[in-house]
Design a protein around this motif. Structure first.
Motif, PDB file in Angstrom:
ATOM      1  N   HIS A  73      44.034  28.869  44.180  1.00  0.00           N
ATOM      2  CA  HIS A  73      43.339  30.129  43.974  1.00  0.00           C
ATOM      3  C   HIS A  73      42.050  30.852  43.621  1.00  0.00           C
TER       4      HIS A  73
ATOM      5  N   ILE B 272      39.215  33.512  43.067  1.00  0.00           N
ATOM      6  CA  ILE B 272      38.810  34.795  42.759  1.00  0.00           C
ATOM      7  C   ILE B 272      37.501  35.436  42.756  1.00  0.00           C
TER       8      ILE B 272
ATOM      9  N   HIS C 237      43.355  36.967  43.472  1.00  0.00           N
ATOM     10  CA  HIS C 237      43.355  37.646  42.644  1.00  0.00           C
ATOM     11  C   HIS C 237      41.692  38.079  42.978  1.00  0.00           C
TER      12      HIS C 237
ATOM     13  N   GLY D 281      38.500  40.397  40.712  1.00  0.00           N
ATOM     14  CA  GLY D 281      37.795  41.168  39.267  1.00  0.00           C
ATOM     15  C   GLY D 281      37.151  40.322  38.614  1.00  0.00           C
TER      16      GLY D 281
ATOM     17  N   ALA E 224      35.989  36.944  37.027  1.00  0.00           N
ATOM     18  CA  ALA E 224      36.835  35.492  36.374  1.00  0.00           C
ATOM     19  C   ALA E 224      36.994  35.260  34.982  1.00  0.00           C
TER      20      ALA E 224
ATOM     21  N   GLU F 232      37.463  37.061  32.975  1.00  0.00           N
ATOM     22  CA  GLU F 232      39.153  38.169  32.655  1.00  0.00           C
ATOM     23  C   GLU F 232      40.343  37.300  33.461  1.00  0.00           C
ATOM     24  N   VAL F 233      40.657  36.887  34.697  1.00  0.00           N
ATOM     25  CA  VAL F 233      41.186  35.865  35.571  1.00  0.00           C
ATOM     26  C   VAL F 233      41.316  35.179  35.103  1.00  0.00           C
TER      27      VAL F 233
ATOM     28  N   GLU G 251      44.394  34.838  32.838  1.00  0.00           N
ATOM     29  CA  GLU G 251      45.793  35.190  33.037  1.00  0.00           C
ATOM     30  C   GLU G 251      46.811  34.185  34.636  1.00  0.00           C
TER      31      GLU G 251
END
Length: 214
Positions: free
Chosen positions: A86, A88, A114, A116, A118, A120-121, A124
């Motif tokens: 993953h 970001i 992802h 946005g 990081a 905040e990501v 999630e």
């Protein structure tokens, strides 16, 4: 900046593993089309990232700072066959560029982008990780560490790039607009003192820290 003589540095690169063809293409196109191409991990550091990933053999990898996807592809080389990476990034303009190379790779079904902030990501992403690579805005390195440490499995590895910052980490006074240098100094101190990890700094390129969760 070279921390060893340039001729020795060239020798080290020449006697390390060759850069895979897909990454050669990505490297070349990044320098042709993208601003600040020096942000790319590049041949030698890419091979270092690949080797570390192969030694760790992670199931799940988290990367903070995708840029054009070079380092993600290097890290994916050591990933388990059922693993996931993953990555970001906040820059929407680079997403299609990196995705093009992810789709050309053997890991196209295992890499998830992802877009946005990081911080905040990360909450999630419902995964725990065996390997994390931090290579984004330097001001938030300590925040990224605090955001991922509880999602890192015991024995997991955090790789942090640019921790020597062209030698600026030795400075004691900073320009008014220089927020990166003091942030990196604070981050390096955090890694040294945090009892949850053991850390070694490698003078590779602009400095690469390896931290292992205890």
């Amino acid at each position: 900046m070279h921390f060893i003589p340039e001729d020795i540095d060239n020798y080290v690169v020449a006697h390390s593993e060759n850069e895979p063809k897909l990454l050669q293409q990505l490297n070349r196109e990044t320098y042709q089309k993208i601003l600040q191409p020096r942000m790319l991990s590049g041949h030698y550091q890419g091979r270092v990232l690949s080797m570390i990933s192969k030694l760790v053999n992670p199931k799940n990898i988290l990367e903070i700072g995708t840029y054009t996807g070079y380092s993600a592809l290097c890290l994916a080389e050591g990933m388990q066959v059922n693993g996931e990476l993953h990555t970001i990034d906040i820059n929407e303009e680079l997403q299609d560029f990196s995705q093009k190379y992810f789709d050309k790779s053997d890991y196209k079904n295992q890499i998830f982008q992802h877009l946005g902030n990081a911080l905040e990501v990360i909450p999630e992403v419902d995964k725990t990780f065996d390997l994390v690579f931090i290579d984004a805005d330097k001001e938030n390195y300590s925040n990224y560490f605090n955001a991922i440490i509880d999602k890192l499995n015991t024995g997991g590895i955090i790789l942090s790039d640019n921790v020597l910052w062209s030698g600026k980490i030795l400075e004691t006074t900073f320009k008014k607009d220089d927020t990166s240098t003091p942030a990196l100094i604070a981050y390096n101190t955090l890694l040294k003192n945090d009892k949850r990890v053991e850390t070694v700094v490698l003078p590779i390129r602009d400095g690469l820290t390896i931290s292992r969760k205890l």
